[in-house]
Design a protein around this motif. Structure first.
Motif, short mmCIF file in Angstrom:
data_model
loop_
_atom_site.label_atom_id
_atom_site.label_comp_id
_atom_site.label_asym_id
_atom_site.label_seq_id
_atom_site.Cartn_x
_atom_site.Cartn_y
_atom_site.Cartn_z
N LYS A 39 0.88 -1.19 0.00
CA LYS A 39 0.00 0.00 0.00
C LYS A 39 0.90 1.22 0.00
CE LYS A 39 -2.89 1.89 3.56
NZ LYS A 39 -4.19 1.87 4.28
N ASP A 85 -4.42 -5.27 -3.32
CA ASP A 85 -5.62 -4.64 -2.77
C ASP A 85 -5.95 -3.51 -3.73
OD1 ASP A 85 -7.25 -2.72 -1.34
OD2 ASP A 85 -6.82 -3.81 0.50
N HIS A 99 -5.19 0.26 -2.99
CA HIS A 99 -3.88 0.63 -2.43
C HIS A 99 -2.92 1.28 -3.42
CE1 HIS A 99 -3.99 -2.05 1.45
NE2 HIS A 99 -5.01 -1.23 1.34
N ASP A 118 -7.50 4.95 0.46
CA ASP A 118 -7.87 3.57 0.77
C ASP A 118 -9.27 3.60 1.35
OD1 ASP A 118 -7.68 0.86 1.21
OD2 ASP A 118 -6.50 1.03 3.05
N ASP A 151 -12.02 1.79 0.91
CA ASP A 151 -12.68 0.53 1.30
C ASP A 151 -14.19 0.52 1.07
OD1 ASP A 151 -10.45 -0.94 1.97
OD2 ASP A 151 -10.45 -0.31 4.06
N ASP A 154 -11.93 -7.01 0.80
CA ASP A 154 -11.45 -6.29 1.99
C ASP A 154 -12.12 -4.92 1.96
OD1 ASP A 154 -10.18 -5.09 4.08
OD2 ASP A 154 -8.21 -4.96 3.11
N ALA A 212 -7.98 -0.31 9.14
CA ALA A 212 -6.98 0.59 8.57
C ALA A 212 -7.06 0.52 7.07
CB ALA A 212 -5.60 0.20 9.01
MN MN Z 1 -6.52 -1.22 2.97
#
Ligand code: MN
Ligand code: RM4
Ligand code: MN
Length: 382
Positions: free
Chosen positions: A175, A208, A211, A243, A245, A278, A382
């Motif tokens: 990341k 991810d 990221h 990030d 999410d 995620d 996070a």
């Molecule tokens: Mn993350």
């Protein structure tokens, strides 16, 4: 095509079922899972409604229990299994200057211990994946020696790798920033890939999707990692700024399609790729969000499988730039809802799992059983 769609399994994260938020506040969601048992129960419901989510990732120490055999049996009783084990190397006062890259060998040792504990847990729950994301980095130029940190990174990863049993893989996640704001020790796919190359065949890169810096061509990273046999898995989510999410495909479904196109084109080379979600939910229902993400991944994959490889190849060979582009767009613009309904019928699950969840009274039932618990610690993810 139907067969490949049916075979796409998606792992959901335990931490996506509990309350989470930003550093400003955590809004409690009625009926949200309060512990790992309830998280597994919610993951089992997602699997029941979608038919394609048989595994759940866990995070240590968030999901720690006394008896891993009991948790494993509980999961199996619900028709699911425990998937990737994620060591948490950021939730401890000792990690202020990093974990396995920390200047103090005692802290590095502690971080390694946590990772080895996760290897043991993975063995007990029958998982073959350790998924590692490091919060390590520095906040100010001069704070630490960048090459020194890189050396410590490689040493730490090697010590972990050496203890992996046969058949277990280490997925190395990168990341580019956050929580560190000047340098991050595993900032990009290149650094992760170099580390994995040194370690050996049981180490692979985890992408991810949230990221990267804005504008990064993520599907090209996926293509290169596939070509180098270094793609271990995904953490799917969507982002607009950093990030974030958000649920998969919410902001940029076309990017998701382009990524899944690389997966579709690689065929059997993706056999060992772990497709994991995620994401974290700040203002929305957790189970609903998870089902929508699963469904969006399936939609993108179905469209990607529709790309006419023959026509595309011909256009590419002829240098027909826009002709080739149109082949891709033809697939992207196809309505795949009927195909997905067929697949779900064959899997024996509702044709519209989101609607089934919303109609089914599951959320109401959970609210009655679990209530609404306000969350004291603000920053759980996070
Ligand atoms: Mn993350
Ligand atoms: C990180 C990273 C990890 C996840 C934690 C909670 O940003 O995405 O994969 O486990 O957040
Ligand atoms: Mn992640």
């Amino acid at each position: 095509m139907l067969d490949r769609l049916r075979r796409l399994e998606i792992e959901t994260p335990s931490w996506g079922y509990g309350n989470s938020g930003t550093r400003f506040h955590v809004y409690p969601w009625p009926g949200a899972a309060r512990n790992v048992w309830e998280k597994l129960a919610d993951a089992a419901l997602v699997n029941e409604l979608t038919g394609v989510c048989p595994t759940v990732a866990i995070h240590i120490p968030w999901d720690r229990v006394d008896d891993w055999g009991e948790l494993r049996r509980y999961a199996e009783g619900l028709g699911i299994r425990i998937g990737a084990v994620n060591p948490n190397l950021f939730g401890d006062d000792d990690y202020r200057l990093g974990s396995i890259c920390h200047p103090d060998p005692a802290v590095r040792g502690k971080a390694l211990e946590r990772c080895l504990e996760c290897v043991g847990i993975a063995e007990e729950v029958g998982s073959t994946l350790i998924s590692l994301w490091l919060a390590d980095g520095t906040n100010y130029p001069g704070q630490d020696d960048l090459r020194g940190r890189h050396e410590r990174l490689l040493e730490g990863l090697q010590a972990l790798y050496d203890r992996l049993p046969a058949g277990m893989r280490l997925l190395v996640e990168y990341k580019f920033f956050e929580p560190a704001f000047y340098s991050t020790d595993l900032p990009d796919w290149g650094t992760a890939a170099l580390a994995c190359r040194r370690l050996g065949g049981q180490a692979q890169v985890l992408v991810d999707t949230g990221h990267h810096p804005v504008g990064t061509n993520v599907e090209q990273i996926v293509a290169l990692l596939l070509a180098e046999h270094l793609l271990g898995g995904f953490h799917f989510n969507n982002r607009k700024y950093a990030d974030d999410d958000l649920i998969v495909g919410a902001i940029d479904p076309f990017e998701l399609f382009r990524i899944m196109r690389e997966i579709a084109a690689a065929g059997d080379d993706t056999r060992d790729v772990a497709f994991m979600i995620d994401q974290s939910h700040n203002v929305e229902g957790k189970i609903d969000a998870m089902i929508q993400s699963v469904s969006n991944i399936q939609t993108a994959y179905a469209k990607a499988l529709l790309v006419d490889a023959g026509r595309l190849g011909a256009a590419q060979r002829e240098g027909d730039v826009l002709g080739a582009h149109r082949v891709l767009m033809d697939a992207y613009e196809t309505d795949v809802r009927p195909v997905l309904a067929d697949v779900r019928r064959e899997l024996g699950v509702p044709e519209d799992p989101v609607a089934a969840f919303r109609r089914g009274g599951y959320a109401e039932q959970r609210t009655i059983e679990r209530g609404t618990s306000s969350v004291e610690s603000a920053y759980e993810t996070a």
